[in-house]
Design a protein around this motif. Structure first.
Motif, PDB file in Angstrom:
ATOM      1  N   TYR A  26      47.992  29.050   0.428  1.00  0.00           N
ATOM      2  CA  TYR A  26      47.643  28.596   1.777  1.00  0.00           C
ATOM      3  C   TYR A  26      48.886  28.121   2.537  1.00  0.00           C
ATOM      4  O   TYR A  26      49.055  28.400   3.725  1.00  0.00           O
ATOM      5  CB  TYR A  26      46.640  27.446   1.717  1.00  0.00           C
ATOM      6  CG  TYR A  26      45.183  27.841   1.652  1.00  0.00           C
ATOM      7  CD1 TYR A  26      44.627  28.685   2.618  1.00  0.00           C
ATOM      8  CD2 TYR A  26      44.351  27.340   0.662  1.00  0.00           C
ATOM      9  CE1 TYR A  26      43.277  29.015   2.585  1.00  0.00           C
ATOM     10  CE2 TYR A  26      43.002  27.669   0.618  1.00  0.00           C
ATOM     11  CZ  TYR A  26      42.471  28.506   1.585  1.00  0.00           C
ATOM     12  OH  TYR A  26      41.140  28.822   1.557  1.00  0.00           O
ATOM     13  N   GLU A  62      43.426  21.351  -1.113  1.00  0.00           N
ATOM     14  CA  GLU A  62      43.698  21.859  -2.464  1.00  0.00           C
ATOM     15  C   GLU A  62      44.651  20.910  -3.199  1.00  0.00           C
ATOM     16  O   GLU A  62      44.484  20.644  -4.394  1.00  0.00           O
ATOM     17  CB  GLU A  62      44.301  23.274  -2.434  1.00  0.00           C
ATOM     18  CG  GLU A  62      43.572  24.320  -1.607  1.00  0.00           C
ATOM     19  CD  GLU A  62      42.099  24.537  -1.922  1.00  0.00           C
ATOM     20  OE1 GLU A  62      41.495  23.755  -2.687  1.00  0.00           O
ATOM     21  OE2 GLU A  62      41.540  25.502  -1.363  1.00  0.00           O
ATOM     22  N   GLU A 113      38.582  31.651  -2.850  1.00  0.00           N
ATOM     23  CA  GLU A 113      37.543  30.615  -2.749  1.00  0.00           C
ATOM     24  C   GLU A 113      36.273  31.051  -3.477  1.00  0.00           C
ATOM     25  O   GLU A 113      35.632  30.243  -4.160  1.00  0.00           O
ATOM     26  CB  GLU A 113      37.226  30.291  -1.285  1.00  0.00           C
ATOM     27  CG  GLU A 113      38.374  29.660  -0.499  1.00  0.00           C
ATOM     28  CD  GLU A 113      38.721  28.249  -0.953  1.00  0.00           C
ATOM     29  OE1 GLU A 113      38.004  27.672  -1.777  1.00  0.00           O
ATOM     30  OE2 GLU A 113      39.745  27.728  -0.467  1.00  0.00           O
ATOM     31  N   GLU A 122      35.141  23.517  -1.622  1.00  0.00           N
ATOM     32  CA  GLU A 122      35.512  24.938  -1.736  1.00  0.00           C
ATOM     33  C   GLU A 122      34.484  25.795  -0.990  1.00  0.00           C
ATOM     34  O   GLU A 122      34.844  26.795  -0.364  1.00  0.00           O
ATOM     35  CB  GLU A 122      35.595  25.386  -3.208  1.00  0.00           C
ATOM     36  CG  GLU A 122      36.440  24.529  -4.140  1.00  0.00           C
ATOM     37  CD  GLU A 122      37.899  24.395  -3.765  1.00  0.00           C
ATOM     38  OE1 GLU A 122      38.293  24.812  -2.669  1.00  0.00           O
ATOM     39  OE2 GLU A 122      38.659  23.844  -4.587  1.00  0.00           O
ATOM     40  N   HIS A 155      35.394  25.639   2.559  1.00  0.00           N
ATOM     41  CA  HIS A 155      36.543  26.521   2.825  1.00  0.00           C
ATOM     42  C   HIS A 155      36.067  27.961   2.984  1.00  0.00           C
ATOM     43  O   HIS A 155      36.457  28.658   3.924  1.00  0.00           O
ATOM     44  CB  HIS A 155      37.551  26.460   1.669  1.00  0.00           C
ATOM     45  CG  HIS A 155      38.259  25.142   1.535  1.00  0.00           C
ATOM     46  ND1 HIS A 155      39.048  24.839   0.450  1.00  0.00           N
ATOM     47  CD2 HIS A 155      38.294  24.057   2.348  1.00  0.00           C
ATOM     48  CE1 HIS A 155      39.544  23.613   0.607  1.00  0.00           C
ATOM     49  NE2 HIS A 155      39.099  23.122   1.743  1.00  0.00           N
TER      50      HIS A 155
HETATM   51 FE   LIG Z   1      39.507  25.818  -1.423  1.00  0.00          FE
END
Ligand SMILES: [Fe+2]
Ligand SMILES: [Fe+2]
Length: 183
Positions: A54, A80, A132, A164, A167
């Motif tokens: 990321y 994260e 994810e 998660e 996300h």
């Molecule tokens: Fe994540």
């Protein structure tokens, strides 16, 4: 028959005193600690690989929607890193040592480190989305596997799992499937 709550307080007091070197881990924790710490070190590695992906993507992203996408990547990266920290702390509480050895990160991680071209924002979104979806599946399995053996660790993984899923949901909103993927 009513379900009676019955504990032997005298025995619990004795054991708490005798096994004080085990820190917060008491006989009520019935997890296979060695295996649990091993699995949590896979989570530590996974979180670090996701943080790095990321962060790299947020820095190099180019293109017309770069700002919106980079902002989301940066926000996810921060979370994260927080997951990485919390799971590492839990390993320490359980009497283990969080494994941060860079040499073995990729082998222990559930997700891969894929970095598409800098202008391929959709490729970046897709790779992070796939990652994810992988962690949602593996963390759900970890929650089921822990079961009643260690409620604190299970709740930690459940809390992370929820983030998660958030996300994945945010990535899903920005993801445009290519022709072969759209059903
Ligand atoms: Fe994540
Ligand atoms: Fe995470």
């Amino acid at each position: 028959m009513p379900n009676q709550f019955a504990i032997d307080v005298t025995k619990i007091r004795e054991e708490a005193r005798r096994n004080i070197t085990q820190g917060p881990v008491t006989p009520a924790n019935t997890a296979d600690l060695e295996r649990l710490i091993d699995v949590l070190n896979q989570v530590v590695a996974t979180e670090m690989v996701c943080y790095l992906r990321y962060t790299q993507n947020a820095i190099v992203a180019q293109g017309i929607h770069r700002e919106q996408v980079a902002d989301m990547f940066r926000e996810h990266a921060g979370e994260e890193l927080d997951h990485f920290q919390r799971v590492s702390d839990r390993i320490n509480q359980l009497g283990g040592s969080p494994d941060m050895d860079p040499a073995t990160l990729v082998a222990r991680s559930h997700t891969e480190y894929e970095t598409p071209a800098e202008t391929d924002l959709q490729g970046m979104i897709r790779e992070n989305f796939v990652a994810e979806r992988i962690v949602i599946e593996t963390y759900t399995e970890i929650v089921r596997w822990i079961g009643e053996s260690d409620p604190t660790t299970r709740r930690l993984i459940e809390d992370i799992l929820k983030e998660e899923e958030d996300h994945a949901d945010e990535l899903n909103d920005l993801y445009q499937p290519s022709g072969s993927e759209s059903a």
